[in-house]
Design an enzyme around this catalytic site. Structure first.
Site, PDB file in Angstrom:
ATOM      1  N   HIS A  16       0.835  -1.190   0.000  1.00 32.38           N
ATOM      2  CA  HIS A  16       0.000   0.000   0.000  1.00 32.38           C
ATOM      3  C   HIS A  16       0.878   1.251   0.000  1.00 32.38           C
ATOM      4  O   HIS A  16       2.101   1.169   0.063  1.00 32.38           O
ATOM      5  CB  HIS A  16      -1.008  -0.003   1.152  1.00 32.38           C
ATOM      6  CG  HIS A  16      -0.379  -0.077   2.508  1.00 32.38           C
ATOM      7  ND1 HIS A  16      -0.039   1.037   3.222  1.00 32.38           N
ATOM      8  CD2 HIS A  16      -0.007  -1.143   3.235  1.00 32.38           C
ATOM      9  CE1 HIS A  16       0.522   0.654   4.354  1.00 32.38           C
ATOM     10  NE2 HIS A  16       0.550  -0.650   4.391  1.00 32.38           N
ATOM     11  N   SER A 253      -6.641   5.161   6.510  1.00 36.72           N
ATOM     12  CA  SER A 253      -6.954   3.813   6.958  1.00 36.72           C
ATOM     13  C   SER A 253      -7.072   2.925   5.739  1.00 36.72           C
ATOM     14  O   SER A 253      -7.489   3.365   4.666  1.00 36.72           O
ATOM     15  CB  SER A 253      -8.265   3.839   7.742  1.00 36.72           C
ATOM     16  OG  SER A 253      -9.131   2.844   7.278  1.00 36.72           O
ATOM     17  N   LYS A 254      -6.667   1.662   5.924  1.00 38.23           N
ATOM     18  CA  LYS A 254      -6.693   0.749   4.773  1.00 38.23           C
ATOM     19  C   LYS A 254      -8.112   0.527   4.296  1.00 38.23           C
ATOM     20  O   LYS A 254      -8.346   0.043   3.205  1.00 38.23           O
ATOM     21  CB  LYS A 254      -6.028  -0.571   5.130  1.00 38.23           C
ATOM     22  CG  LYS A 254      -4.526  -0.437   5.191  1.00 38.23           C
ATOM     23  CD  LYS A 254      -3.836  -1.763   5.352  1.00 38.23           C
ATOM     24  CE  LYS A 254      -2.416  -1.506   5.830  1.00 38.23           C
ATOM     25  NZ  LYS A 254      -1.832  -2.636   6.492  1.00 38.23           N
ATOM     26  N   ARG A 255      -9.054   0.889   5.133  1.00 36.07           N
ATOM     27  CA  ARG A 255     -10.449   0.676   4.736  1.00 36.07           C
ATOM     28  C   ARG A 255     -11.080   1.927   4.103  1.00 36.07           C
ATOM     29  O   ARG A 255     -12.202   1.880   3.662  1.00 36.07           O
ATOM     30  CB  ARG A 255     -11.277   0.251   5.961  1.00 36.07           C
ATOM     31  CG  ARG A 255     -10.999  -1.169   6.384  1.00 36.07           C
ATOM     32  CD  ARG A 255     -11.793  -1.529   7.610  1.00 36.07           C
ATOM     33  NE  ARG A 255     -11.464  -0.663   8.730  1.00 36.07           N
ATOM     34  CZ  ARG A 255     -10.422  -0.845   9.531  1.00 36.07           C
ATOM     35  NH1 ARG A 255      -9.636  -1.871   9.332  1.00 36.07           N
ATOM     36  NH2 ARG A 255     -10.179  -0.030  10.528  1.00 36.07           N
ATOM     37  N   ASP A 256     -10.316   3.013   4.093  1.00 37.65           N
ATOM     38  CA  ASP A 256     -10.866   4.255   3.547  1.00 37.65           C
ATOM     39  C   ASP A 256     -11.046   4.111   2.030  1.00 37.65           C
ATOM     40  O   ASP A 256     -10.076   4.048   1.276  1.00 37.65           O
ATOM     41  CB  ASP A 256      -9.880   5.398   3.857  1.00 37.65           C
ATOM     42  CG  ASP A 256     -10.413   6.741   3.409  1.00 37.65           C
ATOM     43  OD1 ASP A 256     -11.376   6.765   2.630  1.00 37.65           O
ATOM     44  OD2 ASP A 256      -9.860   7.760   3.852  1.00 37.65           O
TER      45      ASP A 256
END
Ligand code: GLU
Length: 481
Positions: A16, A253-256
């Protein structure tokens, strides 16, 4: 001193933005200092490892141009470079720590530890290991073993110790050992060392001079320093790079989902490695010249931790898109061709347009100036790519006006009378239509654009008409007349 740095990903997912930035800062520092950049795969957290993730990390780093001189997949003097291939090395060092009294078996179960943690939280205290297994008698040990419990190994932390280190970005850092959570696990009950232990042993044995990693690891550093001390080793210099922040100012955030997170996704969308390299370098580092566009060599020459910011770096997706557009324009059509073909195949499974390189090269040249990333091309160039034209609202409104008829029918006739077709012929044809109808400028171009391209604005009209081809132009004119 020859600089030796490493990027040490855990193969638990995809590369990422944050990981790529850490890898890049290591790489830049190594290249700037004439040092060595190493890739180590930290795969000791067996449950979290993902198949083929390490290979994918390596591939994406190579794509970015962040090549390592030593390490996984390339070898070197200090290997192996994949942690699970180093278990016997860790074993030797574990034995040493035990002998020196720095480590002891802990038989506490996950459930017991969780209960302890919860109770501490209820009491309003910071959870820390109680030290329950620090002083077990031989009899108690035996009893646990007979019960079938498998011990973890804990590192003994002296609470009164104060740990200092000078961070290259943050300056002097001080921690009370007592506040680090107590005795910590260095080998799990499955016999595999934890990250803190493996990382310390590896950094030492691989002669790492500078540990450059994300801010999220700051809390690990005091523990690692305690391990260095227990072995009597000189620790490396540390640099903890600040977090990357989303537009809301919060840690990315990795979920954003508002931000594309993975390097692979950028590649698939037709972002170019040189743009990613440039952009990531500026995520937390500012060159003294305050330039935005910097070639790889310029970044390497200028990079240094004196200009790496302590505060979080904002991730500006619009800036990345703009920067990528710059690099798209720097590449020739020929260089972009394989990428465009790859993207069409990947996303559109539509192979019809892939058969003619000369046609695609012209399409790229028509749109190159307007693209920020290559995946925008299919939609932008849809008048050329789809068989059926769907004029947009403005084009439809214009075509509904009868005053366009004269231009369109004259144009259809003139096109039908041509014997060859290219941009020059298209230009001459437009001139002839102008002479015959008395319509010029917008009154001439707009109806034509609307009828054959379905839009009132777009790339150069003569080139567009040439690319579209005579047959498609005639078919489309027939349809709107
Ligand atoms: N394996 C760690 C991670 O992926 C790297 C930590 C370090 O660089 O020390 O975050």
């Amino acid at each position: 001193m020859t600089v030796r740095v490493r990027y040490a990903p855990s193969p638990t997912g995809h590369l990422h933005i944050g990981g790529a930035r850490t890898a890049l800062f290591n790489y830049l520092f190594a290249k700037n200092q004439g040092g060595t950049f190493i890739l180590r795969i930290e795969d000791t957290d067996l449950e979290r490892n993902v198949d083929h993730a390490a290979e994918a990390f390596a591939e994406q780093l190579r794509w970015l141009g962040v090549e390592w001189d030593e390490g996984a997949y390339v070898g070197g003097e200090y290997g192996p470079y994949i942690c699970t291939d180093r278990l016997s090395i860790y074993d030797e060092h574990i034995r040493l720590l035990r002998e020196r009294g720095y480590a002891y078996d802990c038989f506490c179960t996950e459930t017991e530890l969780a209960e302890h943690r919860e109770m501490a939280i209820v009491r309003g205290e910071t959870p820390r290991y109680s030290g329950r297994c620090r002083h077990l008698t031989e009899q108690q040990r035996k009893a646990f073993l007979t019960e079938g419990r498998k011990p973890a190994l804990r590192f003994r932390v002296s609470d009164d110790e104060v740990i200092h280190f000078a961070d290259m970005i943050r300056g002097e850092m001080t921690f009370d050992a007592g506040a680090t959570g107590g005795d910590f696990v260095i080998v799990k009950s499955n016999g595999i060392p934890t990250y803190n232990f493996a990382c310390t042993v590896d950094d030492y044995l691989m002669k790492i001079t500078h540990v450059i990693r994300g801010e999220e690891h700051i809390s690990n550093t005091p523990r690692q320093l305690l391990i260095y001390k227990a072995f009597g080793w000189e620790p490396p210099t540390f640099a903890h790079v600040s977090l990357i922040l989303g537009a809301n100012g919060k840690k990315l955030s990795k979920r954003d989902e508002s931000i594309i997170q993975f390097i692979e996704q950028y590649r698939d969308l037709g972002y170019l490695p040189e743009a990613m390299f440039n952009f990531l370098a500026l995520l937390g580092w500012t060159p003294s010249e305050k330039q935005e566009i910097l070639a790889r060599d310029e970044v390497i020459r200028a990079f240094g931790f004196d200009r790496v910011n302590k505060s979080g770096a904002f991730f500006d997706a619009a800036k990345l898109a703009w920067m990528n557009g710059h690099y798209v324009r720097e590449r020739s059509e020929q260089e972009l061709l394989p990428l465009v073909k790859h993207m069409f195949l990947n996303y559109h499974k539509e192979s019809k347009w892939l058969e003619s390189d000369p046609w695609l090269l012209k399409l790229i040249s028509l749109y190159k100036d307007k693209l920020n990333y290559l995946a925008q091309l299919p939609e932008m160039a849809s008048p050329f790519l789809s068989d059926v034209l769907f004029p947009d609202e403005d084009a439809n409104a214009l075509l509904a006006d009868d005053s366009t008829r004269a231009v369109l029918s004259e144009f259809a006739e003139q096109v039908a009378n041509t014997t060859s077709w290219d941009a020059d012929v298209a230009k001459a044809t437009l001139k002839a239509v102008q002479a015959a109808t008395g319509h010029k400028g917008k009154e001439l171009y707009m109806p034509l654009r609307a009828a054959v391209l379905g839009q009132l604005h777009g790339p150069d009209l003569n080139q567009s008409l040439a690319l579209l081809g005579r047959e498609r132009i005639l078919a489309r004119l027939l349809y709107v007349q």
